[in-house]
Design a protein around this motif. Structure first.
Motif, short mmCIF file in Angstrom:
data_model
loop_
_atom_site.label_atom_id
_atom_site.label_comp_id
_atom_site.label_asym_id
_atom_site.label_seq_id
_atom_site.Cartn_x
_atom_site.Cartn_y
_atom_site.Cartn_z
N LEU A 1 0.32 -2.20 4.53
CA LEU A 1 0.72 -1.73 3.21
C LEU A 1 2.10 -1.08 3.26
O LEU A 1 2.90 -1.22 2.33
N THR A 2 2.37 -0.37 4.34
CA THR A 2 3.70 0.23 4.50
C THR A 2 4.77 -0.85 4.55
O THR A 2 5.81 -0.74 3.88
N PHE A 3 4.51 -1.90 5.31
CA PHE A 3 5.48 -3.00 5.39
C PHE A 3 5.65 -3.67 4.03
O PHE A 3 6.77 -4.05 3.66
N PHE A 4 4.57 -3.81 3.28
CA PHE A 4 4.64 -4.41 1.96
C PHE A 4 5.54 -3.59 1.03
O PHE A 4 6.37 -4.15 0.29
N VAL A 5 5.39 -2.27 1.07
CA VAL A 5 6.24 -1.41 0.24
C VAL A 5 7.69 -1.48 0.71
O VAL A 5 8.62 -1.46 -0.10
N VAL A 6 7.91 -1.56 2.03
CA VAL A 6 9.28 -1.70 2.55
C VAL A 6 9.93 -2.97 2.02
O VAL A 6 11.11 -2.95 1.64
#
Length: 224
Positions: A47-52
């Motif tokens: 999810l962090t990578f998706f937001v990035v």
């Protein structure tokens, strides 16, 4: 049509083995939410990578309209938000995404810490993850000045004072960020824009690539 394009590229570059190596990678059972409810904690990294990714794409859109000049910066942001189609939505995504990505990274860091995933042989990956966290904080810090409003100016003055209080290198660090005059002015805006748009994203992409490479090499850590 797409199959023909893929076959044409594959005939010349032989990309099928590379694609299969990525797509056919098995996911451990303990990270499958269908088998273990606690597996949801393993989603924080993805999810962090998706937001990035959202931050990068929205930032690219914003950079097409933003003018890093003290006389036109605020006006360019106002024009983007009120005149450009979907500009307000994209800016809102970028604004709130800057806070969401920090929250997601914090949750991901807690998961790694409490499950002991930072221990041997993943010490280097933990260090890289901490560096990514600091880069994301720096991105939020440098991006805060770019709208060039009073809130941003006052917050940046506090930031520069904190930087100056750093032992040994405080004065040099403040000069690097603000310019020779040590005030929040044209040089500060230009430097914050360059750091926010060029230097930090380059460091972020490099660290994320290294992070994923080590995860692929070592695998996903197991439960406690």
């Amino acid at each position: 049509m797409l199959n023909k394009v893929y076959d044409w590229i594959d005939e010349r570059l032989d990309i099928t083995p590379l694609w299969r190596d990525v797509a056919d990678h098995e996911v451990p059972e303990h990270v499958n939410p269908a088998h273990h409810f606690s597996a949801f904690v393993y989603c924080f990294g993805g999810l962090t990578f998706f937001v990035v990714v959202i931050q990068v794409l929205s930032g690219m859109f914003l950079s097409m309209y933003y003018v890093p000049d003290i006389e036109r910066a605020w006006e360019s942001v106002y024009y983007l938000q009120n005149q450009v189609a979907f500009g307000q939505i994209v800016r809102g995504m970028h604004h709130w995404g800057a806070s969401i990505v920090i929250v997601m990274m914090f949750l991901h860091t807690l998961r790694v810490f409490f499950q002991g995933a930072y221990k041997k042989p993943r010490e280097l990956n933990w260090i890289v993850g901490v560096l990514i966290f600091f880069v994301m904080l720096a991105l939020g810090l440098t991006g805060y000045l770019l709208p060039w409003d009073m809130k941003a100016l006052n917050a940046t003055k506090v930031t520069l004072d904190i930087a100056q209080s750093t032992p040994l290198i405080g004065d040099m660090l403040k000069t690097l960020l603000s310019g020779d005059e040590h005030i929040v002015g044209a040089e500060t805006l230009t430097r914050f824009f360059a750091i926010h748009v060029f230097f930090l994203p380059a460091a972020l992409l490099g660290l994320i690539g290294l992070h994923f490479l080590m995860i692929r090499k070592q695998g996903i850590s197991g439960p406690l």
